[in-house]
Design a protein around this motif. Structure first.
Motif, PDB file in Angstrom:
ATOM      1  N   ASP A 157     -18.663 -56.034  21.462  1.00 31.73           N
ATOM      2  CA  ASP A 157     -18.515 -54.898  20.561  1.00 31.73           C
ATOM      3  C   ASP A 157     -17.804 -55.362  19.299  1.00 31.73           C
ATOM      4  O   ASP A 157     -16.691 -55.898  19.365  1.00 31.73           O
ATOM      5  CB  ASP A 157     -17.697 -53.792  21.231  1.00 31.73           C
ATOM      6  N   VAL A 158     -18.436 -55.153  18.153  1.00 34.84           N
ATOM      7  CA  VAL A 158     -17.852 -55.540  16.875  1.00 34.84           C
ATOM      8  C   VAL A 158     -16.936 -54.427  16.382  1.00 34.84           C
ATOM      9  O   VAL A 158     -17.269 -53.238  16.477  1.00 34.84           O
ATOM     10  CB  VAL A 158     -18.948 -55.827  15.839  1.00 34.84           C
ATOM     11  N   ALA A 159     -15.773 -54.801  15.879  1.00 30.43           N
ATOM     12  CA  ALA A 159     -14.802 -53.816  15.405  1.00 30.43           C
ATOM     13  C   ALA A 159     -15.156 -53.337  14.005  1.00 30.43           C
ATOM     14  O   ALA A 159     -15.372 -54.143  13.097  1.00 30.43           O
ATOM     15  CB  ALA A 159     -13.406 -54.415  15.405  1.00 30.43           C
ATOM     16  N   ALA A 160     -15.222 -52.013  13.849  1.00 27.82           N
ATOM     17  CA  ALA A 160     -15.329 -51.432  12.514  1.00 27.82           C
ATOM     18  C   ALA A 160     -13.960 -51.378  11.865  1.00 27.82           C
ATOM     19  O   ALA A 160     -13.830 -51.498  10.645  1.00 27.82           O
ATOM     20  CB  ALA A 160     -15.939 -50.034  12.606  1.00 27.82           C
ATOM     21  N   ALA A 161     -12.921 -51.225  12.698  1.00 23.18           N
ATOM     22  CA  ALA A 161     -11.545 -51.199  12.191  1.00 23.18           C
ATOM     23  C   ALA A 161     -10.588 -51.512  13.329  1.00 23.18           C
ATOM     24  O   ALA A 161     -10.803 -51.094  14.464  1.00 23.18           O
ATOM     25  CB  ALA A 161     -11.210 -49.836  11.599  1.00 23.18           C
ATOM     26  N   ILE A 162      -9.543 -52.274  13.008  1.00 17.86           N
ATOM     27  CA  ILE A 162      -8.427 -52.483  13.927  1.00 17.86           C
ATOM     28  C   ILE A 162      -7.302 -51.580  13.444  1.00 17.86           C
ATOM     29  O   ILE A 162      -6.753 -51.778  12.363  1.00 17.86           O
ATOM     30  CB  ILE A 162      -7.969 -53.953  13.952  1.00 17.86           C
ATOM     31  N   VAL A 163      -6.981 -50.580  14.240  1.00 18.25           N
ATOM     32  CA  VAL A 163      -6.007 -49.571  13.829  1.00 18.25           C
ATOM     33  C   VAL A 163      -4.589 -49.978  14.236  1.00 18.25           C
ATOM     34  O   VAL A 163      -3.619 -49.717  13.513  1.00 18.25           O
ATOM     35  CB  VAL A 163      -6.374 -48.200  14.432  1.00 18.25           C
ATOM     36  N   PRO A 213     -13.450 -40.001  15.356  1.00 24.07           N
ATOM     37  CA  PRO A 213     -12.883 -41.248  15.875  1.00 24.07           C
ATOM     38  C   PRO A 213     -11.672 -41.747  15.102  1.00 24.07           C
ATOM     39  O   PRO A 213     -10.720 -42.249  15.707  1.00 24.07           O
ATOM     40  CB  PRO A 213     -14.059 -42.236  15.771  1.00 24.07           C
ATOM     41  N   GLU A 214     -11.681 -41.636  13.776  1.00 25.99           N
ATOM     42  CA  GLU A 214     -10.550 -42.133  12.996  1.00 25.99           C
ATOM     43  C   GLU A 214      -9.279 -41.348  13.303  1.00 25.99           C
ATOM     44  O   GLU A 214      -8.195 -41.933  13.477  1.00 25.99           O
ATOM     45  CB  GLU A 214     -10.872 -42.067  11.500  1.00 25.99           C
ATOM     46  N   GLN A 215      -9.387 -40.041  13.395  1.00 26.37           N
ATOM     47  CA  GLN A 215      -8.219 -39.224  13.708  1.00 26.37           C
ATOM     48  C   GLN A 215      -7.737 -39.513  15.129  1.00 26.37           C
ATOM     49  O   GLN A 215      -6.529 -39.648  15.376  1.00 26.37           O
ATOM     50  CB  GLN A 215      -8.554 -37.743  13.559  1.00 26.37           C
ATOM     51  N   ALA A 216      -8.675 -39.647  16.067  1.00 32.54           N
ATOM     52  CA  ALA A 216      -8.302 -39.930  17.458  1.00 32.54           C
ATOM     53  C   ALA A 216      -7.662 -41.303  17.583  1.00 32.54           C
ATOM     54  O   ALA A 216      -6.713 -41.491  18.357  1.00 32.54           O
ATOM     55  CB  ALA A 216      -9.542 -39.834  18.358  1.00 32.54           C
ATOM     56  N   ALA A 217      -8.164 -42.277  16.829  1.00 35.71           N
ATOM     57  CA  ALA A 217      -7.572 -43.619  16.857  1.00 35.71           C
ATOM     58  C   ALA A 217      -6.145 -43.583  16.324  1.00 35.71           C
ATOM     59  O   ALA A 217      -5.249 -44.248  16.861  1.00 35.71           O
ATOM     60  CB  ALA A 217      -8.417 -44.586  16.039  1.00 35.71           C
ATOM     61  N   GLY A 218      -5.915 -42.810  15.271  1.00 37.16           N
ATOM     62  CA  GLY A 218      -4.574 -42.681  14.724  1.00 37.16           C
ATOM     63  C   GLY A 218      -3.615 -42.047  15.714  1.00 37.16           C
ATOM     64  O   GLY A 218      -2.457 -42.479  15.837  1.00 37.16           O
ATOM     65  N   ARG A 219      -4.082 -41.032  16.441  1.00 36.79           N
ATOM     66  CA  ARG A 219      -3.225 -40.404  17.457  1.00 36.79           C
ATOM     67  C   ARG A 219      -2.925 -41.387  18.588  1.00 36.79           C
ATOM     68  O   ARG A 219      -1.798 -41.464  19.075  1.00 36.79           O
ATOM     69  CB  ARG A 219      -3.895 -39.152  18.028  1.00 36.79           C
ATOM     70  N   ALA A 220      -3.928 -42.151  18.991  1.00 33.42           N
ATOM     71  CA  ALA A 220      -3.714 -43.137  20.059  1.00 33.42           C
ATOM     72  C   ALA A 220      -2.678 -44.171  19.652  1.00 33.42           C
ATOM     73  O   ALA A 220      -1.842 -44.584  20.453  1.00 33.42           O
ATOM     74  CB  ALA A 220      -5.038 -43.813  20.413  1.00 33.42           C
ATOM     75  N   ALA A 221      -2.727 -44.595  18.390  1.00 31.95           N
ATOM     76  CA  ALA A 221      -1.805 -45.626  17.911  1.00 31.95           C
ATOM     77  C   ALA A 221      -0.356 -45.159  17.938  1.00 31.95           C
ATOM     78  O   ALA A 221       0.557 -45.982  17.992  1.00 31.95           O
ATOM     79  CB  ALA A 221      -2.194 -46.058  16.498  1.00 31.95           C
ATOM     80  N   ARG A 222      -0.138 -43.854  17.913  1.00 30.97           N
ATOM     81  CA  ARG A 222       1.229 -43.326  17.901  1.00 30.97           C
ATOM     82  C   ARG A 222       1.805 -43.120  19.306  1.00 30.97           C
ATOM     83  O   ARG A 222       2.986 -42.808  19.444  1.00 30.97           O
ATOM     84  CB  ARG A 222       1.274 -42.006  17.127  1.00 30.97           C
ATOM     85  N   LEU A 223       0.986 -43.289  20.328  1.00 35.06           N
ATOM     86  CA  LEU A 223       1.484 -43.129  21.696  1.00 35.06           C
ATOM     87  C   LEU A 223       2.400 -44.292  22.064  1.00 35.06           C
ATOM     88  O   LEU A 223       2.141 -45.441  21.720  1.00 35.06           O
ATOM     89  CB  LEU A 223       0.316 -43.059  22.683  1.00 35.06           C
ATOM     90  N   GLY A 242     -20.312 -48.702  18.724  1.00 36.08           N
ATOM     91  CA  GLY A 242     -20.888 -48.479  20.041  1.00 36.08           C
ATOM     92  C   GLY A 242     -20.872 -47.012  20.402  1.00 36.08           C
ATOM     93  O   GLY A 242     -20.356 -46.170  19.660  1.00 36.08           O
ATOM     94  N   ALA A 243     -21.441 -46.703  21.569  1.00 40.24           N
ATOM     95  CA  ALA A 243     -21.557 -45.314  22.002  1.00 40.24           C
ATOM     96  C   ALA A 243     -20.191 -44.694  22.278  1.00 40.24           C
ATOM     97  O   ALA A 243     -19.971 -43.499  22.048  1.00 40.24           O
ATOM     98  CB  ALA A 243     -22.428 -45.240  23.263  1.00 40.24           C
ATOM     99  N   ALA A 244     -19.268 -45.483  22.816  1.00 44.57           N
ATOM    100  CA  ALA A 244     -17.888 -45.034  23.029  1.00 44.57           C
ATOM    101  C   ALA A 244     -17.008 -45.925  22.170  1.00 44.57           C
ATOM    102  O   ALA A 244     -16.498 -46.949  22.621  1.00 44.57           O
ATOM    103  CB  ALA A 244     -17.516 -45.130  24.501  1.00 44.57           C
ATOM    104  N   GLU A 247     -12.974 -37.822  24.718  1.00 48.71           N
ATOM    105  CA  GLU A 247     -13.569 -37.970  26.042  1.00 48.71           C
ATOM    106  C   GLU A 247     -13.445 -39.425  26.473  1.00 48.71           C
ATOM    107  O   GLU A 247     -14.082 -40.314  25.893  1.00 48.71           O
ATOM    108  CB  GLU A 247     -15.049 -37.575  26.022  1.00 48.71           C
ATOM    109  N   VAL A 248     -12.600 -39.682  27.470  1.00 48.45           N
ATOM    110  CA  VAL A 248     -12.456 -41.034  28.001  1.00 48.45           C
ATOM    111  C   VAL A 248     -13.657 -41.325  28.896  1.00 48.45           C
ATOM    112  O   VAL A 248     -13.892 -40.615  29.879  1.00 48.45           O
ATOM    113  CB  VAL A 248     -11.135 -41.185  28.792  1.00 48.45           C
ATOM    114  N   THR A 249     -14.409 -42.361  28.558  1.00 50.44           N
ATOM    115  CA  THR A 249     -15.643 -42.659  29.281  1.00 50.44           C
ATOM    116  C   THR A 249     -15.488 -43.769  30.310  1.00 50.44           C
ATOM    117  O   THR A 249     -16.306 -43.893  31.207  1.00 50.44           O
ATOM    118  CB  THR A 249     -16.754 -43.064  28.298  1.00 50.44           C
ATOM    119  N   ASP A 250     -14.441 -44.592  30.178  1.00 49.50           N
ATOM    120  CA  ASP A 250     -14.239 -45.666  31.145  1.00 49.50           C
ATOM    121  C   ASP A 250     -12.782 -46.111  31.112  1.00 49.50           C
ATOM    122  O   ASP A 250     -12.101 -45.965  30.092  1.00 49.50           O
ATOM    123  CB  ASP A 250     -15.142 -46.859  30.834  1.00 49.50           C
TER     124      ASP A 250
END
Length: 325
Positions: free
Chosen positions: A134-140, A244-254, A265-267, A293-296
């Protein structure tokens, strides 16, 4: 007072301070943690001698976005240990984690997407079977931003540069790359020694380091054996989100998150977390927020390499492969 996991409370405070600023004078760290500088230095050297903690110059998301393509590569389960050791020895393989789905590599290249394709051929040339790439579009977010949270906010403020002013322009990419190589060998190297290696004046060297760090191109901090601090469990979460960008930002703050990427990719959401128990996953996912939605979910069985450091089964640094891509 010692924690059940090997580090004392003072050790953890020192490590947190060094995560914030790995080049800070011992006197400033001492003021933040409430100890004298001699004691702080002694505790640090004891941890370093046991390979429980080490200083590092991290490649940051800002540097990656400016000059680097990154791929997350999953190998087929059961890849031989000798192959994983060979892959961990490659300077452009930044991390190697054994997971319940197979070995997971973080691969970097500076020559565009065709170079990533060449990297995959080299991975396969080592005898590995690539299951997924999977190629990264962004590393947050990546490991340099993860914190122990051993310091109170007031103590953290003592470690931060609070000087006012605009964020400076970073040095040229080739200067950053050269500086990163120098600091990777010794992140606390004095400015005079940096100047000698770069062929510039001491004042220029000091300004270059300050600009690169302030601009987010290099982050000088420290890493540690996670099991010794009680973080014996890790997981990789894959998810999709309406934004995805907003969700990635929230994940980074956990608090538990140490890596976040938006992949193609699809997920597309790739999130690495570390915790004291895998039972924490439900709370981590709930804290992520709505619209995700966590897929895996993959369990991390062992971290073999992180940012150029080879790790043993207890997470201690047992060797170094300077990152280069």
């Amino acid at each position: 007072m010692s924690t059940p996991d090997g580090f004392s409370e003072l050790d953890l405070a020192i490590l947190h301070a060094l995560q914030i600023d790995g080049r800070a004078p011992w006197t400033r760290i001492a003021a933040a943690v409430g100890a004298d500088a001699t004691t702080v230095a002694r505790h640090w050297h004891a941890m370093a001698e046991q390979s429980l903690a080490w200083l590092t110059a991290w490649p940051t998301p800002e540097r990656w976005s400016a000059s680097t393509d990154v791929a997350v590569v999953l190998l087929e389960p059961g890849t031989a240990e000798s192959i994983l050791d060979e892959l961990a020895g490659l300077p452009w393989v930044l991390s190697v984690d054994e997971t319940s789905a197979g070995a997971l590599l973080l691969v970097a290249a500076s020559g565009g997407l065709p170079m990533l394709s060449a990297r995959m051929r080299e991975v396969e040339g080592c005898g590995a079977a690539v299951r997924r790439m999977d190629v990264a579009a962004a590393i947050v977010a990546e490991d340099s931003g993860w914190r122990l949270r051993a310091l109170a906010r007031s103590q953290e403020r003592l470690m931060r540069d609070t000087r006012p002013g605009e964020r400076p322009r970073p040095p040229r990419p080739e200067v950053v790359a050269e500086l990163a190589t120098v600091l990777e060998a010794d992140p606390r190297l004095p400015a005079a020694a940096i100047a000698a290696q770069l062929g510039v004046s001491e004042a220029t060297a000091r300004r270059t380091v300050d600009r690169a760090i302030a601009a987010g191109q290099i982050r000088v901090g420290c890493d540690l054996a996670m099991p010794a601090a009680g973080f014996r469990r890790g997981a990789v979460l894959w998810a999709r989100a309406t934004d995805p960008e907003q969700a990635a930002g929230r994940a980074a703050r956990l608090a538990e998150t140490h890596r976040v990427g938006i992949l193609v990719g699809a997920a597309p959401l790739y999130v690495g977390v570390r915790a004291r128990s895998l039972t924490a996953l439900a709370a981590i996912e709930a804290a992520w927020g709505e619209g995700v939605e966590v897929t895996d979910r993959w369990t991390v069985l062992r971290a073999r390499k992180r940012n150029g450091h080879l790790l043993d089964e207890e997470g201690r640094s047992v060797g170094r492969v300077p990152p280069s891509w």
